[in-house]
Design a protein around this motif. Structure first.
Motif, mmCIF file in Angstrom:
data_model
loop_
_atom_site.group_PDB
_atom_site.id
_atom_site.type_symbol
_atom_site.label_atom_id
_atom_site.label_comp_id
_atom_site.label_asym_id
_atom_site.label_seq_id
_atom_site.Cartn_x
_atom_site.Cartn_y
_atom_site.Cartn_z
ATOM 1 N N GLY A 205 8.611 32.984 59.328
ATOM 2 C CA GLY A 205 8.959 31.991 60.335
ATOM 3 C C GLY A 205 8.062 32.058 61.553
ATOM 4 O O GLY A 205 8.027 31.125 62.357
ATOM 5 N N SER B 130 4.260 24.983 55.318
ATOM 6 C CA SER B 130 5.586 25.387 55.778
ATOM 7 C C SER B 130 5.667 25.323 57.304
ATOM 8 O O SER B 130 6.667 24.865 57.864
ATOM 9 N N GLN C 256 8.072 22.962 59.870
ATOM 10 C CA GLN C 256 8.884 23.575 60.913
ATOM 11 C C GLN C 256 8.452 23.147 62.316
ATOM 12 O O GLN C 256 9.015 23.609 63.308
#
Length: 201
Positions: free
Chosen positions: A84, A145, A149
């Motif tokens: 993340g 990814s 995000q």
């Protein structure tokens, strides 16, 4: 006379997947210890307890075998995490790459493989298929990814970001032949991300 207790590794006694793994391990050991020149079908077959016929069936040339062996050897060290935190993941992955080709001893093999790929058609075909394109797609997947995000702009050119990061390492390693140091990585990542990061409204 005392019979040897060492089991014979004859053809047909091991599953093909096991033989292939042992051949790649033997080729990787030779590549890192002695260089690309040591990776011959005869030498690898002897080290792996396999037949040269099997090696010829699976790989068009020793160069193609060396390329796959390098990929197999390097893959565990080059996994791409998705925590993340894009910056942290890029720094971690690039640091692992730099460490592999410096402290890990794979740098000389990498230089030899890339150089030989320019004149060995089989190695030239195998290198992008077995190493560079799969590694590139792992990076692209992590960057996609980050786009989803909101950590990168929607119009960020992910291929350019990959080129900036890994291309800089290869340029230093292959062209400039200057030391490739881990301290370079955070600065390289920060410079690349500044052009692709989302800006506050």
């Amino acid at each position: 006379m005392t019979e040897s207790t060492t089991p014979r590794r004859g053809r047909g006694r091991r599953p093909a997947a096991v033989v292939r793994t042992e051949v790649l391990t033997a080729a990787g050991d030779l590549l890192l210890a002695e260089g690309l020149r040591a990776v011959t079908f005869e030498r690898v077959a002897k080290e792996a307890g396999a037949s040269r016929t099997t090696l010829h069936k699976w790989w068009p040339s020793p160069g193609a075998l060396a390329a796959e062996a390098y990929f197999a050897r390097s893959a565990p060290a080059l996994g791409f995490a998705d925590t993340g935190d894009l910056r942290a993941d890029l720094v971690a992955q690039l640091t692992s790459f730099v460490r592999l080709v410096t402290a890990g001893g794979a740098g000389t093999a990498l230089v030899e493989l890339v150089g030989a790929a320019q004149i060995d058609p089989d190695l030239g075909d195998a290198w992008p298929q077995l190493y560079s394109l799969p590694r590139r797609e792992l990076a692209r997947a992590r960057l996609r990814s980050a786009q989803r995000q909101g950590q990168l702009r929607e119009d960020a050119d992910l291929d350019i970001v990959v080129d900036q990061l890994w291309g800089a390492c290869y340029h230093r390693l292959l062209v400039l032949r200057v030391p490739l140091e881990e301290s370079l990585v955070p600065r390289l990542v920060d410079q690349a991300l500044r052009g692709a990061a989302c800006h506050p409204a």
